[in-house]
Design an enzyme around this catalytic site. Sequence first.
Site, PDB file in Angstrom:
ATOM      1  N   SER A 174      -2.458   6.406 -11.326  1.00 20.56           N
ATOM      2  CA  SER A 174      -1.895   7.079 -10.164  1.00 20.56           C
ATOM      3  C   SER A 174      -0.773   8.055 -10.481  1.00 20.56           C
ATOM      4  O   SER A 174      -0.971   9.019 -11.194  1.00 20.56           O
ATOM      5  CB  SER A 174      -1.446   6.010  -9.177  1.00 20.56           C
ATOM      6  OG  SER A 174      -1.150   6.577  -7.957  1.00 20.56           O
ATOM      7  N   HIS A 175       0.426   7.747 -10.000  1.00 24.65           N
ATOM      8  CA  HIS A 175       1.548   8.679 -10.158  1.00 24.65           C
ATOM      9  C   HIS A 175       2.244   8.504 -11.504  1.00 24.65           C
ATOM     10  O   HIS A 175       3.209   9.209 -11.786  1.00 24.65           O
ATOM     11  CB  HIS A 175       2.548   8.436  -9.032  1.00 24.65           C
ATOM     12  CG  HIS A 175       3.050   7.023  -9.022  1.00 24.65           C
ATOM     13  ND1 HIS A 175       2.247   5.973  -8.630  1.00 24.65           N
ATOM     14  CD2 HIS A 175       4.229   6.488  -9.373  1.00 24.65           C
ATOM     15  CE1 HIS A 175       2.936   4.849  -8.744  1.00 24.65           C
ATOM     16  NE2 HIS A 175       4.143   5.129  -9.190  1.00 24.65           N
TER      17      HIS A 175
ATOM     18  N   ASP B 216      -3.926  10.621  -8.923  1.00 24.64           N
ATOM     19  CA  ASP B 216      -5.278  10.265  -8.470  1.00 24.64           C
ATOM     20  C   ASP B 216      -5.575  10.734  -7.056  1.00 24.64           C
ATOM     21  O   ASP B 216      -6.589  10.359  -6.478  1.00 24.64           O
ATOM     22  CB  ASP B 216      -5.495   8.755  -8.599  1.00 24.64           C
ATOM     23  CG  ASP B 216      -4.545   7.957  -7.715  1.00 24.64           C
ATOM     24  OD1 ASP B 216      -3.443   8.447  -7.430  1.00 24.64           O
ATOM     25  OD2 ASP B 216      -4.915   6.837  -7.312  1.00 24.64           O
TER      26      ASP B 216
ATOM     27  N   ARG C  53      -1.713  10.208  -2.874  1.00 28.77           N
ATOM     28  CA  ARG C  53      -0.394  10.413  -2.266  1.00 28.77           C
ATOM     29  C   ARG C  53      -0.227  11.836  -1.761  1.00 28.77           C
ATOM     30  O   ARG C  53      -0.917  12.749  -2.231  1.00 28.77           O
ATOM     31  CB  ARG C  53       0.710  10.149  -3.289  1.00 28.77           C
ATOM     32  CG  ARG C  53       0.783   8.734  -3.746  1.00 28.77           C
ATOM     33  CD  ARG C  53       1.974   8.524  -4.659  1.00 28.77           C
ATOM     34  NE  ARG C  53       2.038   7.121  -5.012  1.00 28.77           N
ATOM     35  CZ  ARG C  53       3.133   6.469  -5.350  1.00 28.77           C
ATOM     36  NH1 ARG C  53       4.287   7.124  -5.410  1.00 28.77           N
ATOM     37  NH2 ARG C  53       3.099   5.195  -5.645  1.00 28.77           N
TER      38      ARG C  53
ATOM     39  N   THR D 256       3.603  -4.313   0.739  1.00 24.78           N
ATOM     40  CA  THR D 256       3.376  -3.070   0.007  1.00 24.78           C
ATOM     41  C   THR D 256       2.030  -3.110  -0.712  1.00 24.78           C
ATOM     42  O   THR D 256       1.697  -4.108  -1.344  1.00 24.78           O
ATOM     43  CB  THR D 256       4.509  -2.887  -1.019  1.00 24.78           C
ATOM     44  OG1 THR D 256       5.734  -2.721  -0.296  1.00 24.78           O
ATOM     45  CG2 THR D 256       4.268  -1.689  -1.907  1.00 24.78           C
TER      46      THR D 256
ATOM     47  N   GLU E 153       5.881   4.216   2.852  1.00 26.75           N
ATOM     48  CA  GLU E 153       6.991   5.126   2.566  1.00 26.75           C
ATOM     49  C   GLU E 153       6.820   5.843   1.231  1.00 26.75           C
ATOM     50  O   GLU E 153       7.488   6.836   0.973  1.00 26.75           O
ATOM     51  CB  GLU E 153       8.315   4.375   2.580  1.00 26.75           C
ATOM     52  CG  GLU E 153       8.393   3.119   1.702  1.00 26.75           C
ATOM     53  CD  GLU E 153       8.259   3.344   0.222  1.00 26.75           C
ATOM     54  OE1 GLU E 153       8.882   4.296  -0.278  1.00 26.75           O
ATOM     55  OE2 GLU E 153       7.522   2.573  -0.434  1.00 26.75           O
TER      56      GLU E 153
ATOM     57  N   LYS F  54      -5.448   5.338   0.660  1.00 26.10           N
ATOM     58  CA  LYS F  54      -4.612   6.415   1.173  1.00 26.10           C
ATOM     59  C   LYS F  54      -5.207   7.718   0.665  1.00 26.10           C
ATOM     60  O   LYS F  54      -5.929   7.736  -0.329  1.00 26.10           O
ATOM     61  CB  LYS F  54      -3.162   6.236   0.780  1.00 26.10           C
ATOM     62  CG  LYS F  54      -2.865   6.045  -0.703  1.00 26.10           C
ATOM     63  CD  LYS F  54      -1.382   5.691  -0.861  1.00 26.10           C
ATOM     64  CE  LYS F  54      -0.953   5.634  -2.312  1.00 26.10           C
ATOM     65  NZ  LYS F  54      -1.145   4.288  -2.876  1.00 26.10           N
TER      66      LYS F  54
ATOM     67  N   ARG G 133      13.319  -1.436  -6.457  1.00 24.46           N
ATOM     68  CA  ARG G 133      13.307  -0.470  -5.360  1.00 24.46           C
ATOM     69  C   ARG G 133      14.196  -1.001  -4.231  1.00 24.46           C
ATOM     70  O   ARG G 133      14.057  -2.164  -3.832  1.00 24.46           O
ATOM     71  CB  ARG G 133      11.896  -0.275  -4.823  1.00 24.46           C
ATOM     72  CG  ARG G 133      10.894   0.171  -5.883  1.00 24.46           C
ATOM     73  CD  ARG G 133       9.695   0.853  -5.226  1.00 24.46           C
ATOM     74  NE  ARG G 133       8.557   0.965  -6.115  1.00 24.46           N
ATOM     75  CZ  ARG G 133       8.463   1.832  -7.131  1.00 24.46           C
ATOM     76  NH1 ARG G 133       9.461   2.658  -7.392  1.00 24.46           N
ATOM     77  NH2 ARG G 133       7.377   1.881  -7.873  1.00 24.46           N
TER      78      ARG G 133
HETATM   79  C1  VG1 Z   1       3.974   1.711  -5.465  1.00 19.91           C
HETATM   80  C2  VG1 Z   1       4.345   1.967  -4.025  1.00 19.91           C
HETATM   81  C3  VG1 Z   1       3.296   1.371  -3.092  1.00 19.91           C
HETATM   82  C4  VG1 Z   1       1.924   1.944  -3.456  1.00 19.91           C
HETATM   83  C5  VG1 Z   1       1.634   1.701  -4.924  1.00 19.91           C
HETATM   84  C6  VG1 Z   1       0.335   2.334  -5.369  1.00 19.91           C
HETATM   85  O1  VG1 Z   1       3.941   0.308  -5.708  1.00 19.91           O
HETATM   86  O2  VG1 Z   1       5.600   1.444  -3.730  1.00 19.91           O
HETATM   87  O3  VG1 Z   1       3.638   1.652  -1.772  1.00 19.91           O
HETATM   88  O4  VG1 Z   1       0.925   1.340  -2.671  1.00 19.91           O
HETATM   89  O5  VG1 Z   1       2.679   2.249  -5.723  1.00 19.91           O
HETATM   90  O6  VG1 Z   1       0.343   3.703  -5.162  1.00 19.91           O
HETATM   91  P1  VG1 Z   1       5.153  -0.458  -6.403  1.00 19.91           P
HETATM   92  O7  VG1 Z   1       4.685  -1.882  -6.498  1.00 19.91           O
HETATM   93  O8  VG1 Z   1       5.398   0.207  -7.696  1.00 19.91           O
HETATM   94  O9  VG1 Z   1       6.314  -0.298  -5.488  1.00 19.91           O
HETATM   95  V1  VG1 Z   1      -0.441   4.705  -6.287  1.00 19.91           V
HETATM   96  O10 VG1 Z   1      -0.532   6.244  -5.620  1.00 19.91           O
HETATM   97  O11 VG1 Z   1       0.457   4.381  -7.628  1.00 19.91           O
HETATM   98  O12 VG1 Z   1      -1.970   3.985  -6.393  1.00 19.91           O
HETATM   99 CO    CO Z   2      -1.897   7.392  -6.436  1.00 17.92          CO
END
Ligand code: VG1
Ligand code: CO
Length: 544
Positions: A113-114, A280, A283, A345, A365, A377, A497
Amino acid sequence: MKIQTVETTPFDDQRPGTSGLRKKVKVFQTPHYLANFVQSIFNVLADIEGQTLVVGGDGRYFNREALQIIVKMAAANGFGNVMVGLGGILSTPAASCIIRKYETYGGIILSASHNPGGPEADFGIKYNTANGGPAPEKITEAIFSNSRKITQYRILDSADIDLDTLGEQRLGNMRVEIIDSVSDYADMMEQLFDFDAMCSLLTSNSFSMRFDAMNAVTGPYALEILENRLGAPSGTVLRGEPLADFGGAHPDPNLVHAKELVAVMMGADGPDFGAASDGDGDRNMILGRDFYVTPSDSLAVLAANASLVSGYQQGLAGVARSMPTSQAIDRVAAAKGIECYETPTGWKFFGNLLDAGKITLCGEESFGTGSNHVREKDGLWAVLFWLNILAVRKQSVADIVNDHWKQYGRDVYTRHDYEAIATEGANALMDQLRARTSELTDQRFGDYIVAHCDDFSYTDSIDNSVSSKQGIRLLFKNGARIVYRLSGTGTEGATLRVYIEQPENDPAKFAQDPQQSLAELIGLSASIAKIKDYTGRSRPDVIT
Ligand code: VG1
Ligand code: CO
């Protein structure tokens, strides 16, 4: 072609987190590591013989190698078909769209993902079920327990498949279909939104937008939809080519990591509308000229304006937000007389509510917004939803959000992340807070009196499953909140966080910088949890 049975021994660290299993690429490259996890997925699934599996990823480093292993293992485990995104690439929302559209058995998504990509960076894998959504905890926990006792896996001894040619191939008894997910995804968007109105907006001289794909997976989807189908001038999509290392950047659409886009948008002559998506593609960050929309406000604005958008004109069944997401959406739900659910979450917790038809829109958020059109999402979907609203309302992003606050009030909001801190200190910080929840209740800190303090526990209203320890919440009498939780997506140490929120109904204060408006509460968030003592940090690494 021969099915090989490979002897292996378990790894003890394959528990999926908030969104699948995420580790350093180097860990995934350890012999048998990926194969063990994939076999554990297959072992917990029933009746996979002859079924169809969707496979694709965000194109990051190791995507293609991992894909070859997974496809050969799918063949050796009896799947009848696999559908693979061209070049091995599928955005997360597109994978969800494909699983649903072709009614497949499920899918495997390769993404961190990010998180950054590249040989020294991160990789990830997750399983999605037939509804198109991330597997619920019942399944991820079963995968984890299987991974602790696995002794062998099956893989076809064969040449690699060709990932770059559309159409059919065979792998042993299994059919492999390389698909173009861009057109399926774009067709779906065309069903939901008023493309004629959006096209008029994007081709008019008085409007301009920039979409930053951050060298990640959304580029091809954004180019097709924004520039080809909606006629936006070429150059609207920035960094549109997916790169295995995202150009060395952190593909996280926020004010820190999308700073080039932010620089273009901030200024009196900036474009009218700006947006970005992550590695991915699930977001989104929304910007107006010289204006940042927090994800929590964005969700509330979409819900409040849904009746203007053709795909949502029939009304919203209900809405949902993750617990740390601001209560802005609650205000809209209350005004509309619809239910607002509060989940832990992670997108997997929305799946049952969406499947049961209880909610239409939901969000987090953390720059995640989505609806019942898929079970992930969806970054580009959120951008198109905004564009559709802009095309109908013919106002600026800032005016729309300011009107929204005037009507519903504002939830001033910020998230402070302390990244890569020592795991022990992070756990100790959470443990002492957990031990103090009843002691903290009724305590007074200046103007803030704690009305309730707990470690959030969620009972799913559809299947009654319980998820506990989802974050420490301090709910103050004046409506303010502080929430603490540890990230479940990181690959290095721990990330704390801290989510800080305060309702504000005085329009004279709407323009203030949230870091200023929330200064007292931010100070309390650090002192109550003794963040410096436990982490050695006196300020966060990332503020969103
Ligand atoms: C983070 C975000 C959460 C999101 C998750 C996956 O998780 O806070 O809201 O659903 O990433 O997003 P965490 O456990 O690191 O707080 V993605 O776009 O990384 O699939
Ligand atoms: Co993502």
